[in-house]
Design an enzyme around this catalytic site. Structure first.
Site, PDB file in Angstrom:
ATOM      1  N   SER A 182     -37.382 -16.589  23.290  1.00 36.49           N
ATOM      2  CA  SER A 182     -37.910 -15.567  22.732  1.00 36.49           C
ATOM      3  C   SER A 182     -39.249 -15.444  22.214  1.00 36.49           C
ATOM      4  O   SER A 182     -40.323 -15.630  22.746  1.00 36.49           O
ATOM      5  CB  SER A 182     -36.948 -15.059  21.596  1.00 36.49           C
ATOM      6  N   ASP A 341     -29.211  -8.791  26.926  1.00 31.70           N
ATOM      7  CA  ASP A 341     -30.526  -8.530  26.249  1.00 31.70           C
ATOM      8  C   ASP A 341     -30.767  -7.215  25.949  1.00 31.70           C
ATOM      9  O   ASP A 341     -31.436  -6.731  26.712  1.00 31.70           O
ATOM     10  CB  ASP A 341     -31.393  -9.752  26.513  1.00 31.70           C
ATOM     11  N   HIS A 374     -29.238 -10.877  23.312  1.00 33.73           N
ATOM     12  CA  HIS A 374     -30.613 -11.820  23.063  1.00 33.73           C
ATOM     13  C   HIS A 374     -30.196 -13.115  22.664  1.00 33.73           C
ATOM     14  O   HIS A 374     -30.691 -14.210  23.209  1.00 33.73           O
ATOM     15  CB  HIS A 374     -31.475 -11.058  22.163  1.00 33.73           C
TER      16      HIS A 374
END
Lengths: 393, 393
Positions: A182, A341, A374
């Site tokens: 991320s 995600d 995610h």
């Protein structure tokens, strides 16, 4: 999970713990790790502002080899820290966030690699005793008060600057790989842009590709919105007053909602009520369970987070755009998106890999599907363990 | 778009305007429409609370036939109104939101069908002169002050109750179809649950299927969060004080962000700055264009919206769950999801259709892809025009 641990020996500051389960057989090896501090004084930001002194925490796992060629840098996500693997104490409830893939014999094998992980500047969790960072909550030596919003804007390029400074002190002049999830994927790609080829391999897990697009910029606005709406925020000048923790808790709740898949949330909370005796059909104040529980977690989390640090971290990522640096990028790239995600959908990784290949750079994509959205990139990273291990050969 | 209109004649309250473009050729026909009012006194809510009197606005297009068998009900979305087609005045800048598919010779052909569209209770736009609704901003006859949060919680079942009352007054005892987008799809499926078979056909455009799942409940919380965080909200008791329009503008901005696709937002705003001379890298206060423009639109919109009405509408949809009524449902169903919809992704429509088919009910899915995300169901509805027309045969 092993039922208990017997600590055998601690070497240096980051030695191995051979853990014996209660059955007596060797069931796990847990790294024992320690936070260390990097100080840079003065520090000049990517945008040319000077900060008299910055300090960031870091952890290392494994040993640097003689020719300093076995280093891997781990870069952490938005609300994360440098605690990527191991435990500070054998009886810690949780190990570092990527302990599933970092350690002796694991995908990122600390018997082979020297792994370095660094707290970001303006890290959210400035009040966590295991996080060392510098940002708006730090004391400005000129005023002996917290900087607040006078702290200069920090960019992902500055995160990379501190990491580069640390590697310089170790005498490391190339990385076997940089690996991050991320926000960490963003930092990894910033490395590829700012220091092309310094990392021979780049692993971008659940990342956005080479820039934050308009929607992602707006999504970060949505996350931080409750902070700036909290009257206690006072344009960031709250350190001598009540803290804007009501807004901050909502902001942290927003991150959690975005980071989890619809399926996962529905299985966890469904349409349950906060109080089975108080129907949301009877009064607006009666909440659904998903509303009350995630907000409660936000309040719990807010205790170690600084609201201005949240804003500064959000801005750092909003500023991310290395799309014009792609032609200079070198080395090999692995993108690991998560199928469900919603923050950075897999299409972003596929597009980034395609752009690299068009530029003659080797890039592959391995999708994972752990069902969490995610957060697959954090809590289901073992699904990519073999792919990462192979990529690091 | 035609360059201009010449009004020829207005029949009754909802007659045809034959519009001549500046070239002189007939290029468009625009319905001229008028808002009318339905009053129900007293009104008993789905949850058993009594409201002394409610009023909602409605519009009709086309003519009811002798045996009253040609009625189609249009149900509107979260921030919409009953203005689904036509114009109030020939020189209105915009026609009703589904004018592309409702009108003479269009997919929902007003030469054939009598189309009815009703403002929801607790409609957001209570201060829009073309919206008639009852909710927290209405005067409570007991106190001569606005109800505020003492107004009873309203559910989608109540929206349907007002629509049913209106159809009763017309003497309509079956619908050729009920057709709605987003929140309107939710109302359409509530019809199928509460009055099975009353509508022979149900068209659910960009809807969630038979319930709001945990994530959708949480998404509505995210939308409304800035209102309850605004100190001017005062637990809903703001009518004699400053309005919570700062929070409300942010809430309206949140809806817009969610309703538009990433691609559309990126093409529209990209990474542009609000002020080309003020880089977001230099100060936190310097905004990206997507941040400032969508918030500005939120403020513009807030002028006609009541904050408590926003909260009540959100709660109405959060309460939606007719999943246990599916076995009773009758008639034929058409689901029209939008490919890039992040609010109610197409999988929800496919799943709902599958559940109906398993229950022996005819259900089909037609995906549209206008590139706008959720708002394809409003602004790109013409992509589904033929499918709707065929389904209504």
């Amino acid at each position: 999970m092993p039922m208990g641990f017997i600590k055998l020996k601690q070497w240096m500051c980051r030695s191995l713990l051979l853990a014996l389960s209660l059955t007596g057989s060797v069931s796990a090896e847990t790294l024992l790790v320690q936070k260390q501090t990097l100080e840079i004084a003065p520090f000049t930001t990517f945008n040319g502002e000077t900060i008299a002194q910055v300090r960031v925490g870091y952890e290392t796992y494994g040993n640097l080899n003689a020719d300093k060629s076995n280093a891997i840098l781990i870069t952490h996500y938005f609300s994360g820290s440098s605690h990527a693997a191991g435990k500070y104490r054998a009886d810690d409830a949780q190990a570092g966030y990527w302990d599933a893939i970092i350690g002796p014999g694991k995908a990122i094998d600390t018997n082979r690699f020297f792994v370095v992980s660094v707290d970001t500047l303006v890290n959210l969790a400035v009040h966590d005793p295991n996080v060392i960072t510098t940002g708006p909550a730090s004391i400005d030596p000129k005023t002996n008060k917290p900087y607040g919003m006078t702290f200069p804007v920090i960019s992902v390029g500055d995160f990379v600057q501190t990491q580069k400074a640390l590697l310089d002190r170790f005498g490391i002049n190339k990385l076997h790989a940089v690996v991050g999830a991320s926000g960490g994927a963003i930092q990894a790609l910033q490395w590829a842009a700012t220091h092309p080829g310094f990392a021979e391999r780049t692993v971008a897990v659940i990342g956005p590709g080479f820039k934050l697009d308009a929607h992602s910029i707006a999504e970060l606005d949505t996350w931080l919105q409750p902070i700036v709406l909290d009257p206690n925020w006072r344009q960031g000048d709250y350190y001598a007053h009540s803290l804007p923790n009501f807004g901050l808790a909502h902001a942290l709740r927003n991150v959690t909602i975005a980071a989890l898949s619809s399926d996962w949330l529905d299985k966890q909370y469904g349409r349950q009520w906060h109080d089975p005796h108080q129907s949301p059909a009877q009064a607006f104040q009666h909440a659904f369970k998903i509303s009350s529980e995630l907000l409660k977690r936000g309040f719990d989390r807010a205790a170690v987070v600084d609201a201005n640090h949240f804003l500064y971290t959000a801005r750092a990522y909003q500023l991310f755009d290395v799309s014009d640096r792609v032609p200079a990028m070198k080395g090999r790239f692995l993108f690991i998106p998560a199928k469900t995600d919603r923050i950075f959908p897999p299409a972003m990784s596929h597009q980034a890999a395609e752009i690299l290949r068009k530029n003659g750079v080797q890039a592959e994509v391995v999708e994972i599907d752990g069902g969490m959205g995610h957060l697959d990139g954090v809590f289901r990273i073992q699904l990519a363990g073999q792919a990462i291990k192979d990529f690091l050969q």
